[in-house]
Write a protein that holds these residues in place. Structure first.
Motif, PDB file in Angstrom:
ATOM      1  N   ALA A 255       0.830  -1.205   0.000  1.00 56.22           N
ATOM      2  CA  ALA A 255       0.000   0.000   0.000  1.00 56.22           C
ATOM      3  C   ALA A 255       0.863   1.254   0.000  1.00 56.22           C
ATOM      4  O   ALA A 255       0.564   2.228  -0.712  1.00 56.22           O
ATOM      5  N   ARG A 256       1.951   1.260   0.760  1.00 55.64           N
ATOM      6  CA  ARG A 256       2.830   2.435   0.803  1.00 55.64           C
ATOM      7  C   ARG A 256       3.538   2.638  -0.532  1.00 55.64           C
ATOM      8  O   ARG A 256       3.711   3.774  -0.986  1.00 55.64           O
ATOM      9  N   VAL A 257       3.957   1.531  -1.158  1.00 52.12           N
ATOM     10  CA  VAL A 257       4.603   1.641  -2.473  1.00 52.12           C
ATOM     11  C   VAL A 257       3.630   2.201  -3.505  1.00 52.12           C
ATOM     12  O   VAL A 257       3.971   3.106  -4.283  1.00 52.12           O
ATOM     13  N   TRP A 258       2.407   1.688  -3.505  1.00 55.35           N
ATOM     14  CA  TRP A 258       1.438   2.138  -4.498  1.00 55.35           C
ATOM     15  C   TRP A 258       0.990   3.573  -4.267  1.00 55.35           C
ATOM     16  O   TRP A 258       0.619   4.279  -5.209  1.00 55.35           O
ATOM     17  N   LYS A 259       1.030   4.029  -3.031  1.00 53.60           N
ATOM     18  CA  LYS A 259       0.728   5.436  -2.769  1.00 53.60           C
ATOM     19  C   LYS A 259       1.743   6.325  -3.482  1.00 53.60           C
ATOM     20  O   LYS A 259       1.392   7.358  -4.064  1.00 53.60           O
ATOM     21  N   ILE A 260       3.001   5.912  -3.450  1.00 53.57           N
ATOM     22  CA  ILE A 260       4.061   6.648  -4.155  1.00 53.57           C
ATOM     23  C   ILE A 260       3.872   6.557  -5.666  1.00 53.57           C
ATOM     24  O   ILE A 260       3.949   7.561  -6.381  1.00 53.57           O
ATOM     25  N   LEU A 261       3.630   5.348  -6.170  1.00 56.56           N
ATOM     26  CA  LEU A 261       3.470   5.165  -7.611  1.00 56.56           C
ATOM     27  C   LEU A 261       2.302   5.980  -8.154  1.00 56.56           C
ATOM     28  O   LEU A 261       2.393   6.610  -9.214  1.00 56.56           O
ATOM     29  N   ALA A 262       1.190   5.969  -7.426  1.00 57.77           N
ATOM     30  CA  ALA A 262      -0.003   6.686  -7.878  1.00 57.77           C
ATOM     31  C   ALA A 262       0.237   8.191  -7.907  1.00 57.77           C
ATOM     32  O   ALA A 262      -0.168   8.879  -8.855  1.00 57.77           O
ATOM     33  N   ALA A 263       0.903   8.716  -6.887  1.00 60.27           N
ATOM     34  CA  ALA A 263       1.107  10.162  -6.787  1.00 60.27           C
ATOM     35  C   ALA A 263       2.258  10.660  -7.646  1.00 60.27           C
ATOM     36  O   ALA A 263       2.156  11.702  -8.306  1.00 60.27           O
ATOM     37  N   ASP A 264       3.365   9.910  -7.661  1.00 59.25           N
ATOM     38  CA  ASP A 264       4.588  10.407  -8.301  1.00 59.25           C
ATOM     39  C   ASP A 264       4.727  10.025  -9.770  1.00 59.25           C
ATOM     40  O   ASP A 264       5.526  10.637 -10.484  1.00 59.25           O
ATOM     41  N   PHE A 265       3.966   9.034 -10.219  1.00 62.72           N
ATOM     42  CA  PHE A 265       4.153   8.592 -11.601  1.00 62.72           C
ATOM     43  C   PHE A 265       2.843   8.496 -12.379  1.00 62.72           C
ATOM     44  O   PHE A 265       2.667   9.172 -13.390  1.00 62.72           O
ATOM     45  N   PHE A 266       1.916   7.690 -11.924  1.00 60.63           N
ATOM     46  CA  PHE A 266       0.709   7.442 -12.721  1.00 60.63           C
ATOM     47  C   PHE A 266      -0.257   8.613 -12.718  1.00 60.63           C
ATOM     48  O   PHE A 266      -1.203   8.631 -13.518  1.00 60.63           O
ATOM     49  N   SER A 267      -0.031   9.607 -11.865  1.00 51.11           N
ATOM     50  CA  SER A 267      -0.902  10.782 -11.831  1.00 51.11           C
ATOM     51  C   SER A 267      -0.848  11.575 -13.135  1.00 51.11           C
ATOM     52  O   SER A 267      -1.737  12.382 -13.415  1.00 51.11           O
ATOM     53  N   LYS A 268       0.178  11.348 -13.962  1.00 53.49           N
ATOM     54  CA  LYS A 268       0.254  12.069 -15.236  1.00 53.49           C
ATOM     55  C   LYS A 268      -0.860  11.636 -16.198  1.00 53.49           C
ATOM     56  O   LYS A 268      -1.152  12.341 -17.169  1.00 53.49           O
ATOM     57  N   TRP A 269      -1.473  10.493 -15.932  1.00 49.93           N
ATOM     58  CA  TRP A 269      -2.589  10.033 -16.771  1.00 49.93           C
ATOM     59  C   TRP A 269      -3.928  10.096 -16.041  1.00 49.93           C
ATOM     60  O   TRP A 269      -4.957   9.810 -16.631  1.00 49.93           O
ATOM     61  N   ILE A 270      -3.906  10.441 -14.757  1.00 48.47           N
ATOM     62  CA  ILE A 270      -5.133  10.475 -13.959  1.00 48.47           C
ATOM     63  C   ILE A 270      -5.313  11.879 -13.389  1.00 48.47           C
ATOM     64  O   ILE A 270      -4.514  12.333 -12.572  1.00 48.47           O
TER      65      ILE A 270
END
Length: 230
Positions: free
Chosen positions: A33-48
């Motif tokens: 969950a902590r890893v995915w919080k980083i991935l969602a905010a720092d990387f995949f947010s460019k498409w969301i």
């Protein structure tokens, strides 16, 4: 096969899926969950975007969709235990991805999926799933897909009992084109392979890794493909 036999088979598959995931990811939920919080905010947010409607396809324990910054959030999985892991306000669909999705055509801005397509039983099921994604996406909506690249991991890919469909970034990109998507991005090596086998680097290294594409070529074992509906 009768309707009753089909229903029993589906129930059996769901129970097996729940057992497999409980065993595979035992003790790793908080870290994931902590890893995915980083991935969602720092990387995949460019498409969301914050105003978007997003579906997490094959969402597992909801690690991505729980942390995605979107106005309307949907999740789909066959695992009946998934609903217990999802944050409030997420609409959950407990069904096969190749069945018709309970969403209106052109209602989604993005479909996200991670480590899911390899679990589908056939290429026909994949194409039907992609067809549903395209139907539900708005014009120019995107499908963001991450998964194990069979060219980068070969043997270890089959260490997982529920892996059926080997894919590469090129084969998935071709399937997307066949279903009416334009390929925006196709990276053969992105993230390392799995967090289920005890690979738990410090969280600060995750942020650093995302900023170092050269490191992806060395440690990456999963592809990243982004397609746009045309």
């Amino acid at each position: 096969m009768t309707d009753t036999q089909t229903e029993l088979q589906s129930v059996g598959a769901q129970a097996e899926l729940k057992e497999i995931y409980a065993l595979r990811f035992a003790g790793t939920h908080d870290y994931r969950a902590r890893v995915w919080k980083i991935l969602a905010a720092d990387f995949f947010s460019k498409w969301i975007r914050p105003q978007d409607s997003v579906l997490d396809l094959g969402c597992g324990h909801g690690e991505f969709i729980n942390h995605a910054a979107a106005e309307h959030k949907f999740a789909m999985d066959l695992n009946p235990a998934t609903k217990e892991c999802l944050a409030g306000g997420i609409h959950f669909f407990e069904q096969e991805s190749s069945a018709r999705w309970p969403l209106a055509s052109g209602s989604l801005d993005a479909v996200f999926t991670s480590n899911f397509f390899e679990h589908l039983p056939s290429k026909a099921a994949l194409r039907t799933t992609l067809r549903e994604a395209r139907r539900c996406l708005k014009p120019n909506g995107c499908l963001v897909a991450m998964g194990p690249n069979v060219k980068a991991i070969s043997g270890p890919y089959w260490d997982f009992f529920d892996h059926y469909l080997p894919l590469t970034e090129r084969s998935l990109a071709e399937a997307l084109r066949l279903e009416g998507f334009r390929i925006e991005l196709a990276i053969p090596r992105f993230l390392p392979y799995t967090m289920s086998l005890g690979f738990h680097p410090p969280l600060w290294t995750v942020r650093l890794y995302l900023k170092m594409p050269l490191a992806w070529r060395i440690f990456g074992r999963q592809f990243l493909v982004v397609g746009r509906k045309i």
